[in-house]
Write a protein that holds these residues in place. Structure first.
Motif, short mmCIF file in Angstrom:
data_model
loop_
_atom_site.label_atom_id
_atom_site.label_comp_id
_atom_site.label_asym_id
_atom_site.label_seq_id
_atom_site.Cartn_x
_atom_site.Cartn_y
_atom_site.Cartn_z
N SER A 269 -3.19 -3.83 1.88
CA SER A 269 -2.44 -3.30 1.53
C SER A 269 -2.19 -2.42 0.14
O SER A 269 -3.63 -2.66 -1.04
CB SER A 269 -0.83 -3.92 0.92
OG SER A 269 -0.93 -4.94 2.25
N CYS A 270 -1.64 -0.86 -0.07
CA CYS A 270 -1.37 -0.78 -1.13
C CYS A 270 -0.45 0.25 -1.82
O CYS A 270 0.64 0.13 -0.79
CB CYS A 270 -2.36 0.94 -1.27
SG CYS A 270 -2.23 2.43 -1.93
N VAL A 271 -0.03 -0.41 -2.51
CA VAL A 271 1.43 -0.17 -3.95
C VAL A 271 2.18 1.15 -4.30
O VAL A 271 0.60 1.12 -4.95
CB VAL A 271 2.79 -1.57 -4.18
CG1 VAL A 271 3.67 -1.61 -4.23
CG2 VAL A 271 2.21 -2.41 -2.60
N ALA A 272 2.04 1.68 -4.34
CA ALA A 272 2.28 3.15 -4.87
C ALA A 272 4.03 2.83 -5.88
O ALA A 272 4.90 2.77 -5.81
CB ALA A 272 2.10 4.28 -4.48
N SER A 273 3.48 3.58 -6.97
CA SER A 273 4.58 4.06 -8.10
C SER A 273 4.59 4.70 -8.73
O SER A 273 2.72 5.32 -9.25
CB SER A 273 5.12 2.75 -8.88
OG SER A 273 3.79 2.23 -10.01
N GLY A 274 5.40 5.72 -9.65
CA GLY A 274 5.24 6.83 -9.90
C GLY A 274 5.00 7.74 -9.42
O GLY A 274 4.85 9.49 -9.97
N VAL A 275 5.90 7.86 -7.63
CA VAL A 275 5.21 8.75 -7.34
C VAL A 275 6.56 9.29 -5.97
O VAL A 275 6.95 7.93 -5.54
CB VAL A 275 4.21 9.88 -6.81
CG1 VAL A 275 2.74 9.93 -7.30
CG2 VAL A 275 3.91 8.02 -5.66
N VAL A 276 7.13 10.01 -5.44
CA VAL A 276 7.44 10.45 -4.87
C VAL A 276 6.87 10.09 -2.94
O VAL A 276 6.14 11.36 -2.38
CB VAL A 276 8.11 11.48 -3.53
CG1 VAL A 276 9.42 11.80 -2.92
CG2 VAL A 276 9.15 12.29 -5.75
N PHE A 277 5.99 8.81 -2.27
CA PHE A 277 5.49 8.32 -1.67
C PHE A 277 5.01 9.45 -0.71
O PHE A 277 4.44 9.43 -0.05
CB PHE A 277 6.39 6.92 -1.36
CG PHE A 277 4.06 6.25 -0.80
CD1 PHE A 277 5.23 6.16 0.80
CD2 PHE A 277 3.12 6.04 -1.46
CE1 PHE A 277 3.75 5.15 0.93
CE2 PHE A 277 2.23 5.49 -0.43
CZ PHE A 277 2.48 4.87 1.02
#
Length: 120
Positions: A21-29
């Motif tokens: 899994s790759c969870v993103a934050s701080g971007v409009v994914f």
């Protein structure tokens, strides 16, 4: 601040499965193409799979085609790499990468990596 955090790696026997899994934050994914790369000792970095922002396009390297599946859930800001029929040569550190737009390319943002070891 942009963060990509991978998880799900580990030790698995040949023929086994793992889901990264790759969870993103701080971007409009939902605006980013997500790529999974791997780096094994003594080898060049390899783009394993990539998925476009809307999941319309998915690309795989020949080495994993038919065994790995990339997916994403934009509502959860998360991308996945389902890895089946794992082989010892899949052993590597796996990284997710985010590139703005629909084109498959190496983007600015990287996760810290997660180790996958395939061994009996």
């Amino acid at each position: 601040q942009v963060q990509l955090v991978e998880s799900g790696g580990g030790l698995v026997q040949p023929g086994g499965s793992l889901r990264l899994s790759c969870v993103a934050s701080g971007v409009v994914f939902s605006r980013y193409t997500i790529g999974w790369y791997r780096l094994a000792p003594g080898k060049q970095r390899e783009l394993v799979a990539a998925v476009s922002p809307s999941s319309v396009s998915r690309n795989y390297s020949n080495s994993v085609k038919g065994r790995f599946t990339i997916s994403r859930d934009n509502a959860k800001n998360t991308a996945y790499l389902q890895m089946n029929s794992l082989k010892p040569e899949d052993t590597a550190v796996y990284y997710c990468n985010a590139a703005l737009g629909p084109v498959v390319r190496t983007g600015t943002y990287w996760g810290q990596g997660t180790q996958v070891t395939v061994s009996s």
